[in-house]
Design a protein around this motif. Structure first.
Motif, PDB file in Angstrom:
ATOM      1  N   UNK A  55       0.840  -1.195   0.000  1.00 22.96           N
ATOM      2  CA  UNK A  55       0.000   0.000   0.000  1.00 22.96           C
ATOM      3  C   UNK A  55       0.875   1.246   0.000  1.00 22.96           C
ATOM      4  N   UNK A  56       0.392   2.278  -0.686  1.00 26.70           N
ATOM      5  CA  UNK A  56       1.082   3.547  -0.762  1.00 26.70           C
ATOM      6  C   UNK A  56       0.135   4.635  -0.262  1.00 26.70           C
ATOM      7  N   UNK A  57       0.686   5.584   0.469  1.00 29.62           N
ATOM      8  CA  UNK A  57      -0.101   6.697   0.991  1.00 29.62           C
ATOM      9  C   UNK A  57       0.195   7.943   0.172  1.00 29.62           C
ATOM     10  N   UNK A  58      -0.863   8.697  -0.145  1.00 32.78           N
ATOM     11  CA  UNK A  58      -0.738   9.919  -0.936  1.00 32.78           C
ATOM     12  C   UNK A  58      -1.560  11.030  -0.291  1.00 32.78           C
ATOM     13  N   UNK A  59      -1.165  12.279  -0.556  1.00 33.61           N
ATOM     14  CA  UNK A  59      -1.998  13.381  -0.101  1.00 33.61           C
ATOM     15  C   UNK A  59      -3.058  13.695  -1.157  1.00 33.61           C
ATOM     16  N   UNK A  60      -3.809  14.758  -0.940  1.00 37.14           N
ATOM     17  CA  UNK A  60      -4.907  15.075  -1.861  1.00 37.14           C
ATOM     18  C   UNK A  60      -4.414  15.362  -3.272  1.00 37.14           C
ATOM     19  N   UNK A  61      -3.178  15.832  -3.381  1.00 41.92           N
ATOM     20  CA  UNK A  61      -2.620  16.105  -4.699  1.00 41.92           C
ATOM     21  C   UNK A  61      -1.939  14.904  -5.316  1.00 41.92           C
ATOM     22  N   UNK A  62      -2.169  13.718  -4.724  1.00 43.76           N
ATOM     23  CA  UNK A  62      -1.583  12.462  -5.173  1.00 43.76           C
ATOM     24  C   UNK A  62      -0.044  12.469  -5.083  1.00 43.76           C
ATOM     25  N   UNK A  63       0.467  13.244  -4.151  1.00 45.89           N
ATOM     26  CA  UNK A  63       1.904  13.235  -3.886  1.00 45.89           C
ATOM     27  C   UNK A  63       2.204  12.092  -2.925  1.00 45.89           C
ATOM     28  N   UNK A  64       3.130  11.190  -3.263  1.00 48.69           N
ATOM     29  CA  UNK A  64       3.409  10.046  -2.395  1.00 48.69           C
ATOM     30  C   UNK A  64       4.056  10.479  -1.084  1.00 48.69           C
ATOM     31  N   UNK A  65       3.631   9.843   0.008  1.00 46.71           N
ATOM     32  CA  UNK A  65       4.122  10.187   1.337  1.00 46.71           C
ATOM     33  C   UNK A  65       4.861   9.028   2.001  1.00 46.71           C
ATOM     34  N   UNK A  66       4.510   7.813   1.640  1.00 47.07           N
ATOM     35  CA  UNK A  66       5.129   6.644   2.251  1.00 47.07           C
ATOM     36  C   UNK A  66       4.471   5.381   1.740  1.00 47.07           C
ATOM     37  N   UNK A  67       4.983   4.245   2.181  1.00 48.72           N
ATOM     38  CA  UNK A  67       4.436   2.978   1.713  1.00 48.72           C
ATOM     39  C   UNK A  67       4.720   1.872   2.723  1.00 48.72           C
ATOM     40  N   UNK A  68       4.048   0.764   2.527  1.00 46.20           N
ATOM     41  CA  UNK A  68       4.323  -0.461   3.261  1.00 46.20           C
ATOM     42  C   UNK A  68       4.252  -1.614   2.264  1.00 46.20           C
ATOM     43  N   UNK A  69       5.265  -2.461   2.282  1.00 47.34           N
ATOM     44  CA  UNK A  69       5.360  -3.593   1.369  1.00 47.34           C
ATOM     45  C   UNK A  69       5.762  -4.840   2.146  1.00 47.34           C
ATOM     46  N   UNK A  70       5.531  -5.981   1.549  1.00 47.88           N
ATOM     47  CA  UNK A  70       5.971  -7.224   2.167  1.00 47.88           C
ATOM     48  C   UNK A  70       5.482  -8.424   1.395  1.00 47.88           C
ATOM     49  N   UNK A  71       5.796  -9.582   1.937  1.00 46.81           N
ATOM     50  CA  UNK A  71       5.390 -10.838   1.340  1.00 46.81           C
ATOM     51  C   UNK A  71       4.608 -11.657   2.347  1.00 46.81           C
ATOM     52  N   UNK A  72       3.727 -12.488   1.856  1.00 50.61           N
ATOM     53  CA  UNK A  72       2.984 -13.402   2.730  1.00 50.61           C
ATOM     54  C   UNK A  72       3.747 -14.698   2.971  1.00 50.61           C
ATOM     55  N   UNK A  73       4.778 -14.923   2.187  1.00 51.11           N
ATOM     56  CA  UNK A  73       5.530 -16.177   2.270  1.00 51.11           C
ATOM     57  C   UNK A  73       7.005 -15.871   2.024  1.00 51.11           C
ATOM     58  N   UNK A  74       7.778 -15.823   3.102  1.00 44.07           N
ATOM     59  CA  UNK A  74       9.188 -15.455   2.985  1.00 44.07           C
ATOM     60  C   UNK A  74       9.952 -16.426   2.107  1.00 44.07           C
ATOM     61  N   UNK A  75       9.628 -17.712   2.150  1.00 44.71           N
ATOM     62  CA  UNK A  75      10.325 -18.689   1.321  1.00 44.71           C
ATOM     63  C   UNK A  75      10.047 -18.463  -0.160  1.00 44.71           C
ATOM     64  N   UNK A  76       8.819 -18.076  -0.465  1.00 48.33           N
ATOM     65  CA  UNK A  76       8.485 -17.752  -1.858  1.00 48.33           C
ATOM     66  C   UNK A  76       9.289 -16.534  -2.309  1.00 48.33           C
ATOM     67  N   UNK A  77       9.410 -15.552  -1.439  1.00 48.95           N
ATOM     68  CA  UNK A  77      10.190 -14.360  -1.751  1.00 48.95           C
ATOM     69  C   UNK A  77      11.651 -14.731  -2.019  1.00 48.95           C
ATOM     70  N   UNK A  78      12.228 -15.569  -1.161  1.00 48.19           N
ATOM     71  CA  UNK A  78      13.623 -15.976  -1.335  1.00 48.19           C
ATOM     72  C   UNK A  78      13.812 -16.736  -2.641  1.00 48.19           C
ATOM     73  N   UNK A  79      12.863 -17.597  -2.982  1.00 44.01           N
ATOM     74  CA  UNK A  79      12.924 -18.342  -4.239  1.00 44.01           C
ATOM     75  C   UNK A  79      12.838 -17.398  -5.427  1.00 44.01           C
ATOM     76  N   UNK A  80      11.992 -16.373  -5.315  1.00 48.87           N
ATOM     77  CA  UNK A  80      11.849 -15.396  -6.395  1.00 48.87           C
ATOM     78  C   UNK A  80      13.164 -14.665  -6.623  1.00 48.87           C
ATOM     79  N   UNK A  81      13.836 -14.293  -5.533  1.00 46.45           N
ATOM     80  CA  UNK A  81      15.115 -13.591  -5.634  1.00 46.45           C
ATOM     81  C   UNK A  81      16.140 -14.450  -6.373  1.00 46.45           C
ATOM     82  N   UNK A  82      16.227 -15.718  -6.001  1.00 46.05           N
ATOM     83  CA  UNK A  82      17.195 -16.622  -6.637  1.00 46.05           C
ATOM     84  C   UNK A  82      16.898 -16.760  -8.127  1.00 46.05           C
ATOM     85  N   UNK A  83      15.627 -16.883  -8.468  1.00 39.89           N
ATOM     86  CA  UNK A  83      15.229 -17.046  -9.871  1.00 39.89           C
ATOM     87  C   UNK A  83      15.580 -15.820 -10.709  1.00 39.89           C
ATOM     88  N   UNK A  84      15.445 -14.638 -10.124  1.00 40.23           N
ATOM     89  CA  UNK A  84      15.646 -13.405 -10.886  1.00 40.23           C
ATOM     90  C   UNK A  84      17.035 -12.797 -10.703  1.00 40.23           C
TER      91      UNK A  84
END
Length: 224
Positions: A55-84
């Motif tokens: 999710x990304x947070x924006x003000x009324x002018x759609x200026x980005x203010x911050x975000x939060x990111x992550x994965x639901x499965x750390x092992x899937x994330x690690x596998x993705x990194x190795x693949x790419x």
């Protein structure tokens, strides 16, 4: 301000926020001169397929203010990194990452001082939250955390973990407010060349969707 789901086209915006805050709230340029590689290592995987809630947070002018990111499965994330990883290496070999040479000391220290992780069975998800300096103190961290944790709960994720340091006092307070507990703490020399000292690293976790144990039926002396 409002919070919306992250889209693939947000990659450049997210990368800029991550880089602007990547050194304990200040610019990551202090230790990692390659902004492009920084984006592709620590933002691109979540946007391109290894993430599940973002999710990304924006003000009324759609200026980005911050975000939060992550994965639901750390092992899937690690596998993705190795693949790419070959893709990243090809880009690096093709000279597409300016500042790469001066970023190598940090990458090499990462292999020497790896981060500790919580049990992936208990805490399969993880998160990263970053706010631009001008957006701090407005309750935006609360909004992003609430939205992200609701997303994980809706996907029946068992638990979520994160890594931080004692340097991030405000962030630690935010995490504890939402019920995160310190699972482990250890000293690391990872940041010594840039801070001039070792740092205390924390692994924090929050259990989600915990099964409710059936209550034992109490019996009186007259029951059989």
């Amino acid at each position: 301000m409002h919070v919306r789901e992250v889209k693939p086209e947000d990659l450049e915006t997210l990368g800029r926020i991550a880089y602007a805050t990547g050194f304990f709230g200040s610019s990551a340029e202090a230790f990692f001169p390659s902004a492009g590689l920084f984006r592709d290592l620590w933002v691109w995987p979540y946007v391109a397929g290894a993430g599940c809630c973002g999710f990304i947070a924006e003000n009324e002018g759609q200026e980005p203010l911050g975000y939060i990111l992550g994965t639901c499965d750390l092992r899937r994330y690690q596998s993705w990194i190795v693949t790419h990883l070959p893709h990243l290496l090809l880009r690096a070999a093709g000279g597409q990452y300016s500042g790469l040479g001066r970023s190598l000391p940090y990458l090499l220290r990462m292999t020497r001082y790896p981060s500790h992780l919580a049990s992936p069975e208990v805490y399969p998800a993880q998160l990263h939250i970053n706010l631009l300096p001008q957006s701090r103190g407005l309750g935006l961290g609360n909004r992003l955390m609430e939205t992200y944790l609701d997303c994980l709960a809706g996907k029946n994720v068992a638990g979520v973990e994160l890594s931080t340091t004692r340097e991030n006092t405000a962030a630690i307070g935010l995490y504890q407010k939402f019920g995160f507990a310190i699972l482990s703490e250890y000293k690391s020399a990872l940041w010594r060349p840039w801070l001039g000292r070792d740092t205390q690293h924390l692994v924090m976790g929050l259990r989600l969707n915990q099964p409710v144990e059936p209550q034992k039926r109490s019996t009186s002396s007259g029951e059989r």
